[in-house]
Motif scaffolding. Structure first.
Motif, short mmCIF file in Angstrom:
data_model
loop_
_atom_site.label_atom_id
_atom_site.label_comp_id
_atom_site.label_asym_id
_atom_site.label_seq_id
_atom_site.Cartn_x
_atom_site.Cartn_y
_atom_site.Cartn_z
N VAL A 1 0.87 -1.18 0.00
CA VAL A 1 0.00 0.00 0.00
C VAL A 1 0.90 1.23 0.00
O VAL A 1 1.84 1.32 0.80
CB VAL A 1 -0.93 0.02 1.24
CG1 VAL A 1 -1.88 1.22 1.15
CG2 VAL A 1 -1.72 -1.27 1.35
N PHE B 1 -1.16 -0.44 7.89
CA PHE B 1 -1.86 -1.53 7.21
C PHE B 1 -1.71 -2.79 8.04
O PHE B 1 -0.59 -3.20 8.35
CB PHE B 1 -1.27 -1.71 5.81
CG PHE B 1 -1.85 -2.85 5.02
CD1 PHE B 1 -3.21 -3.09 5.01
CD2 PHE B 1 -1.02 -3.68 4.27
CE1 PHE B 1 -3.74 -4.15 4.29
CE2 PHE B 1 -1.54 -4.73 3.53
CZ PHE B 1 -2.90 -4.96 3.54
N ILE C 1 -6.59 -0.47 5.85
CA ILE C 1 -5.59 0.53 5.50
C ILE C 1 -5.99 1.82 6.22
O ILE C 1 -7.16 2.22 6.18
CB ILE C 1 -5.54 0.78 3.98
CG1 ILE C 1 -5.20 -0.51 3.24
CG2 ILE C 1 -4.55 1.88 3.64
CD1 ILE C 1 -5.48 -0.43 1.74
N VAL D 1 -9.09 -3.21 2.46
CA VAL D 1 -8.11 -3.52 1.42
C VAL D 1 -8.70 -4.38 0.31
O VAL D 1 -8.27 -4.28 -0.85
CB VAL D 1 -6.86 -4.20 2.03
CG1 VAL D 1 -7.18 -5.62 2.49
CG2 VAL D 1 -5.71 -4.21 1.03
#
Length: 533
Positions: free
Chosen positions: A344, A378, A383, A397
């Protein structure tokens, strides 16, 4: 039974002390004291000073035994009003022991242990002072293992290994789970109350001269500090000894990762380097980025790096090869998280992107922020992104949907930590907030007369505490569960006039602080505070 229990408890109350929740409770730490003696019946004491009964009294006793149950009740009913206060008191002393029963002693061991399992640790310590039988039951390993079940597993394993190394303790402690539990509470007490100026509690590690410590890692017994002086240094957390200086970058080091074996660093020289932490040898120089390597995240032997060139790269640090280049951002990548499955990234283009780093594909583009994204957390499911737009957003996510928008901060959210659905965020507005990311509610705002006076630079939290650092030159300790201020762990004399605490990293037993200044009023150094002394 309650009378004899109270008596035994008070007879041993001076053995030793242990603090469990802020108040000093006098309890016996049974790893070092002897078990109490069994209760003594008061019946013999009550009759020992009387002369033998006369024949007349003996005949009255025999007559009384021939009465029916109803006549005995009537005889006692008539006898009691004819007694004076001294006689009634004496009668009570005779009767009381007849109704006292040690129910724990009468139960099978399995049931007795089940009953005792409902006591908290402090009550177990007190109950163990009742008699030898209770002492033996309250020392049961499974009872104390159950008290440790909520401990963080990694910290638990580390503590058990540490305890096993202390041979002097192992020889006298028959119950390691109990010792572990008491040790954890002693450490918690030290976080709250210990005088950190005492010998061996604080070590000063000097290095990087007057430069800024830009990144800090703390793993096991090793500390790795990176600086804009182009170097990284490796230190022993227990001795404070400087072990290695990692030299080779031609620009400032801006980010690093450390797994106990390998150190990976990113620099303004546009490269990553992979170092052996034991030997200090640079194993690989990873070329590919065309601007400063600003952030990275490591899982296993795969590292994902983000750069001001707007790209991310996926590296295998076993081979030194670049496996994928992730392109899609149109501005500098400021933060990245990688859990081994998804990567991410957050960037100055206001976007958060979810990637499959091994396939090199973008799974989701998360839109919603209206300014630069500066921080990410995360946990494999959620997230959490923090932005210059003052908001924090929580995303799923798998679906890419925004679950919550957390508002309340007034400026840039520069640092966050996430554990078990609890998020702690630090902001340039000098406040720290505690959130539940499932409900989206703010649980606490760490503010008031003891709040930071300048931007929050770094934070960490444990099962019990939040540790925050600031541009105001302080490191503050807060209660995670209540949000209450506990104390200043570090307060620089130059705070407010240039002294800064740049970074903090902690375990359950130690805290590492990177200290310095931007105007030369404070020497650059690391402080290691030890709460397990």
């Amino acid at each position: 039974m309650s009378g004899s229990f109270t008596k035994k408890r008070s007879s041993h109350s001076s053995d030793c002390e242990q603090d469990f929740d802020g108040e000093t409770k006098r309890v016996c730490l049974l790893s070092t004291c002897q078990p109490a003696s069994p209760p003594i019946s008061t019946e013999g004491q009550a009759t020992s000073h009387l002369s033998p009964a006369s024949p007349l009294i003996e005949r009255w006793w025999k007559t009384f035994t021939t009465f029916s149950a109803e006549h005995k009740m009537k005889a006692l009913q008539g006898l009691v009003p004819r007694c004076g206060a001294a006689h009634l008191k004496y009668l009570m002393e005779l009767i009381r022991p007849q109704f006292q029963r040690d129910f724990i002693l009468l139960l099978p061991k399995e049931l007795a242990l089940h009953v005792l399992s409902f006591l908290d640790a402090r009550d177990l310590l007190v109950a163990a002072q009742t008699c030898r039988t209770w002492y033996t039951l309250c020392e049961d390993s499974l009872l104390w293992k159950d008290k440790c079940k909520d401990f963080d597993q990694d910290e638990l394993n580390a503590s058990m290994k540490s305890l096993a190394k202390r041979k002097s303790l192992v020889s006298i402690v028959s119950n390691p789970w109990k010792q572990l539990y008491l040790r954890k509470h002693r450490i918690a007490y030290n976080w709250r109350h210990a005088d950190m100026s005492e010998p061996n509690r604080t070590r000063t590690l000097k290095g990087h001269e007057d430069h800024v410590v830009t990144c800090l890692q703390f793993f096991g017994n090793r500390i790795v500090s990176g600086s804009d002086d182009n170097t990284l240094r490796i230190w022993s957390a227990s001795t404070g000894k400087h072990l290695k200086t990692l030299m080779g970058h031609t620009g400032g080091v801006w980010c690093s990762q450390f797994d106990g074996v390998d150190v990976v660093s990113g620099s303004t020289d546009r490269t990553l380097r992979v170092w052996n932490a034991e030997t200090g040898v640079c194993r690989f120089i990873l070329h590919g980025h065309t601007s400063t390597v600003r952030c990275m995240s490591m899982s296993g032997k795969i590292v994902v790096s983000g750069s001001r060139d707007a790209s991310l790269r996926v590296w295998d640090i076993e081979t030194g090869k670049c496996k994928q280049v992730l392109q899609g951002h149109i501005a500098a990548v400021r933060c990245v998280q990688f859990d081994g499955h998804y990567a991410v990234s957050g960037a100055y283009d206001y976007l958060v992107k979810v990637w499959d780093p091994l396939q090199g594909t973008c799974v989701h583009t998360l839109q919603g922020h209206t300014n630069r994204v500066y921080s990410l957390r995360f946990d494999g499911v959620h997230i959490v992104s923090g932005s210059l737009d003052t908001s924090i957003r929580v995303w799923n996510v798998e679906t890419g949907q925004c679950i919550h928008t957390l508002t309340g901060h007034q400026s840039l959210t520069s640092g966050m930590e996430l554990k078990k659905h609890i998020l702690v965020s630090g902001n340039a507005d000098s406040t720290v907030k505690v959130w539940n990311i499932i409900s989206g509610h703010c649980l606490h705002t760490l503010q008031g007369s003891n709040k930071h006076q300048s931007a929050v630079t770094s934070l960490q939290f444990t099962d019990d505490f939040i540790i925050t650092s600031s541009d105001d030159g302080t490191v503050k300790l807060w209660d995670l569960n209540t949000g209450e201020f506990i104390r200043d762990l570090v307060a620089l004399d130059t705070g407010g006039s240039g002294g800064v605490v740049w970074r903090v990293r902690c375990s359950d037993r130690k805290l590492v602080c990177a200290i310095g200044s931007r105007n030369g009023v404070e020497d650059t150094r690391l402080l290691v505070l030890n709460f397990d002394v």
